[in-house]
Design an enzyme around this catalytic site. Structure first.
Site, short mmCIF file in Angstrom:
data_model
loop_
_atom_site.label_atom_id
_atom_site.label_comp_id
_atom_site.label_asym_id
_atom_site.label_seq_id
_atom_site.Cartn_x
_atom_site.Cartn_y
_atom_site.Cartn_z
N ARG A 18 -11.77 48.23 21.42
CA ARG A 18 -10.48 48.20 22.14
C ARG A 18 -9.81 49.58 22.17
NH1 ARG A 18 -7.23 43.48 19.46
NH2 ARG A 18 -8.30 44.37 17.65
N ASN A 36 -9.38 41.00 22.32
CA ASN A 36 -10.55 40.29 21.85
C ASN A 36 -10.35 38.80 22.09
OD1 ASN A 36 -11.87 42.52 20.83
ND2 ASN A 36 -11.16 42.23 18.74
#
Length: 786
Positions: A18, A36
């Site tokens: 990320r 996520n």
């Protein structure tokens, strides 16, 4: 403004993915969000006001090109959103709990940045033994749930201090959302206890910390239990003969080689040959135990003779956790680093169990308070035929999913339970297969219980609900019994898979062989596998695919007098082979001076002969493993019995390596066509092997001729069968192909004949890869049935 939903599938959680997305979004002037979820990473993005529409294409290209070190992108799926995003920035959102379709990254060895920090006196993590970041550290061993967040790991009980929390929250920091992130102010701690469980005071002993005390006491010859990432190790000075011998006595491990850990490559090179490829493997994030050829001469302190008796190879690994780095920082010689257990038992993972089981084995124990959720042993790798081949798939590799070839996308969820030895189960769904870490041999009751515990954890962790269960054809394997019980309890179909067919299918899947790509010829060599005819197989040539197989050739079946005792006592196999090759008494009279035959004469051969004649506790077996045992026994290897699986064959290979030459013809084996297919009869090799021993030919050369002859017989027959059946590819599998000489000889000869050879890399050729083949066979049959 064009907005897209971008789904990234693969190993993309807990690896700094990320933050990479966030950074690349800034670079390419995108706005939106990333999070996520149960399927991997979800991105919603669009070009910022005034941005170029092609920025999304460039962004996706950059994702692949700049993927974080531990990540693996399996797919990037893009679709247009119905309306533009109403945001002026790009943010990282909290994880979304949804149905799980993603994997967990394996535990990763300490990265160079973290290793530098623990060596730097000016760094706040100086000498902190649990230093990690998104590029390294524990994963599978601490995780309790997905999505992979700190609250679902064993680090949840350690609230981060303000400085660690700031790192964790900063997308520009390499510790952004590093779930095990900690420091000496807020994280786990380490301490040292004696054999009675009493905590030692390092300061009172003149040492700066517990790790320094442990290192000093190792130098004094003590045996240390060390709680690591996936379990406990037992350690001692590898150059201290008395310590190594005492460790063998306490652990009841009398012949099997010990693994070694060295501070750096320089130390390993003092004892073994380490090329560029080997160095890269040792220094990889997986950091496996790597089998290396010993250097013939060395100026380094000699290793204790009991480290690897009868071997030319040594199993070395580098420190893969900060604790190991600190323990070995002052060592210019190796430490033994073997699993913390009694021989054949599962490795200890918690402090109370270690106190109970290791207190009698270790003089001291180095403990910490981070819970090990999942037991994970060290992986073992050997470079063979030009590539690394896994012999044990565990830390650093499991549970990374294996992408399956075309045809498996629509399989129902499958659970495959493997075999009896080197147990590992497999969950197959969504076009990929997830193998558990190596669990051990199910003959041990503790290991059998461990299989059930780990299986239940995986099913919950990955939210799997198998619709079919696959087991080995052998009716009495514990894995088969467990599968049968679970299938009955849940009303699921049970698929019984022949052992060697599973080995073949495992090799096909490992090589990306499509479900509809047709059959290949497989050479499958191992210790034993239950055949559909009720007999013990182990040296077979099969033509098959994922759906079915035909046994077209095999080694001549020979009795195993005493049944399973013949696995532990190689001399029994020698007697049986000589009986089948013309008669023990005839061959003994012909070669009276051979020491191994004289010793064989002192055995209860009359009783064994009667057992074989009556077929009582003397099952016929075509096992290649038992043929190797017999050859080893003829050369005096094995004595009264072996102390670990495959010992005689492994020591025979070590002998052969001293004299192996590509030009050797080897001892002959004959192949004749019979009703059951082509039968390879080793009888003819025995007359030449015994004649050479009688003449005093060096045992190294005799062992080399044995290997060369078997390789030539197999390849000659395989080439003929491939031509007769118009097959261009040959798969090699089974535990006997852990033998580098045999594997490389067969592969080279088949390749020279213009055939493509399929070898395994992602899973072991031994029974550790069996469940992958079982799962693929069950899936193919389910898909065919509709």
């Amino acid at each position: 403004m064009h907005a897209e939903l971008i789904r990234v599938r693969g190993l993309v959680q807990g690896v700094g993915f990320r933050p990479t997305v966030w950074r690349l979004a800034q670079t390419h002037a995108l706005v939106g969000e990333v999070l996520n979820d149960g399927e991997g990473v979800l991105i919603r993005a669009q070009p910022a006001a005034g941005g170029d529409a092609s920025a999304l294409d460039a962004f996706c290209d950059a994702l692949r090109a700049e993927c974080p070190p531990l990540a693996r992108i399996d797919a990037i799926e893009r679709s247009a959103l119905d309306s533009p995003l109403s945001t002026g920035s790009f943010i990282i959102r909290a994880s979304d709990a949804s149905e799980v379709h993603t994997g967990i990254v394996p535990d990763a060895a300490t990265c160079p940045d973290c290793a530098a920090e623990i060596r730097d006196p000016a760094n706040r993590r100086y000498h902190y033994p649990f230093t990690n970041c998104t590029h390294c550290g524990p994963r599978l061993t601490i995780v309790k749930g997905i999505p992979y967040d700190r609250a679902k790991t064993s680090m949840a009980v350690f609230p981060m201090c303000p400085r660690c929390a700031a790192e964790y929250a900063n997308p520009a920091d390499r510790r952004f959302h590093a779930q095990p992130n900690a420091c000496g102010d807020c994280g786990p701690s380490v301490w040292l206890v004696d054999s009675k469980g009493e905590r030692l005071d390092p300061a009172g002993l003149g040492d700066p910390d517990a790790v320094a005390t442990a290192s000093r006491l190792l130098r004094e010859g003590r045996i240390l239990a060390v709680k690591g990432i996936g379990g406990f190790h037992l350690a001692c000075d590898a150059t201290n003969a008395a310590s190594v011998a005492e460790l063998r006595r306490r652990k009841r491990r009398f012949g099997k080689p010990f693994a070694l850990m060295a501070r750096d490559l320089g130390v390993i090179r003092a004892y073994c040959h380490v090329g560029a490829d080997e160095a890269a493997l040792l220094q990889s994030s997986a950091a496996p135990i790597l089998l290396l050829d010993q250097a013939r001469s060395s100026q380094a302190a000699p290793l204790a003779p009991d480290i690897a008796p009868g071997q030319r190879a040594l199993g070395f690994m580098l420190p893969y956790s900060p604790l190991h780095h600190l323990l070995l920082q002052d060592w210019d010689k190796p430490l033994v680093m073997t699993s913390g257990n009694l021989s054949e038992e599962p490795q200890c993972i918690d402090n109370a169990d270690a106190a109970d089981r290791l207190g009698r084995l270790a003089d001291l124990t180095l403990l910490h308070d981070r819970e090990i959720v999942n037991r994970v042993d060290d992986s073992v790798v050997r470079r063979m035929a030009g590539a690394p081949r896994l012999l044990r798939r565990a830390r650093g590799y499991a549970p990374a999913p294996i992408l399956l070839p075309p045809g498996f996308e629509h399989s129902p969820p499958i659970l495959a339970l493997g075999g009896e030895l080197k147990s590992a189960f497999c969950l197959l769904s969504d076009g990929q297969a997830m193998l558990s870490q190596h669990l051990g041999d199910l003959e041990n009751a503790r290991t059998a219980r461990e299989l059930e515990v780990t299986l239940d954890l995986y099913l919950e962790l990955f939210q799997q609900a198998p619709e079919r269960i696959a087991v080995d054809l052998h009716p009495d394997y514990r894995s088969t019994l467990l599968g049968r019980e679970r299938a009955a309890r849940n009303g699921l179909p049970l698929e019984s898979v022949q052992h060697h067919h599973a080995h073949l299918a495992s090799t096909l899947a490992d090589n990306g062989w499509a479900m509809d790509a047709g059959p290949v010829l497989g050479i499958i060599l191992d210790g034993l596998g239950f055949g559909p005819d009720g007999k013990i197989w182990g040296g077979d040539l099969l033509i098959g695919d994922y759906l079915d197989f035909e046994r077209v050739a095999h080694l001549k079946p020979v009795a195993m007098p005493g049944g399973t005792k013949a696995i532990l006592e190689p001399w029994r196999n020698l007697f049986a082979q000589l009986e089948a090759a013309g008669g023990w008494e005839v061959l003994h009279e012909r070669h009276p001076s051979i020491e191994s035959l004289r010793r064989l004469g002192d055995r209860p051969l009359e009783v064994l002969g009667q057992m074989m004649a009556r077929g009582v506790n003397a099952p016929l077996s075509s096992s290649a493993g038992r043929l190797f045992d017999a050859a080893a026994a003829a050369l005096g290897i094995g004595g009264d019995s072996i102390t670990y699986e495959g010992q005689a064959a492994i020591e025979l290979e070590a002998l052969a390596a001293e004299a192996m030459d590509p030009g050797l013809e080897g001892y002959p084996l004959t192949a004749t066509k019979q009703a059951s297919g082509v039968v390879i009869d080793p009888a003819s090799l025995w007359s030449q092997l015994l004649a050479d021993l009688e003449r005093g030919v060096p045992k190294t050369l005799v062992a080399a001729h044995f290997h060369a002859g078997l390789a030539r017989a197999l390849t000659t027959l395989a080439i003929e069968l491939a031509e007769a059946h118009a097959l261009g590819r040959i798969a090699l599998s089974g535990g006997v192909f852990q033998n580098r000489i045999l594997l490389e000889s067969v592969q080279a000869q088949l390749t020279a004949a213009g055939l493509e050879v399929l070898l395994q890399r992602q899973v072991p050729p031994n029974d550790g890869g069996l469940s992958l083949g079982q799962a693929c066979i069950a899936a193919a049959r389910a898909i065919r049935a509709g």
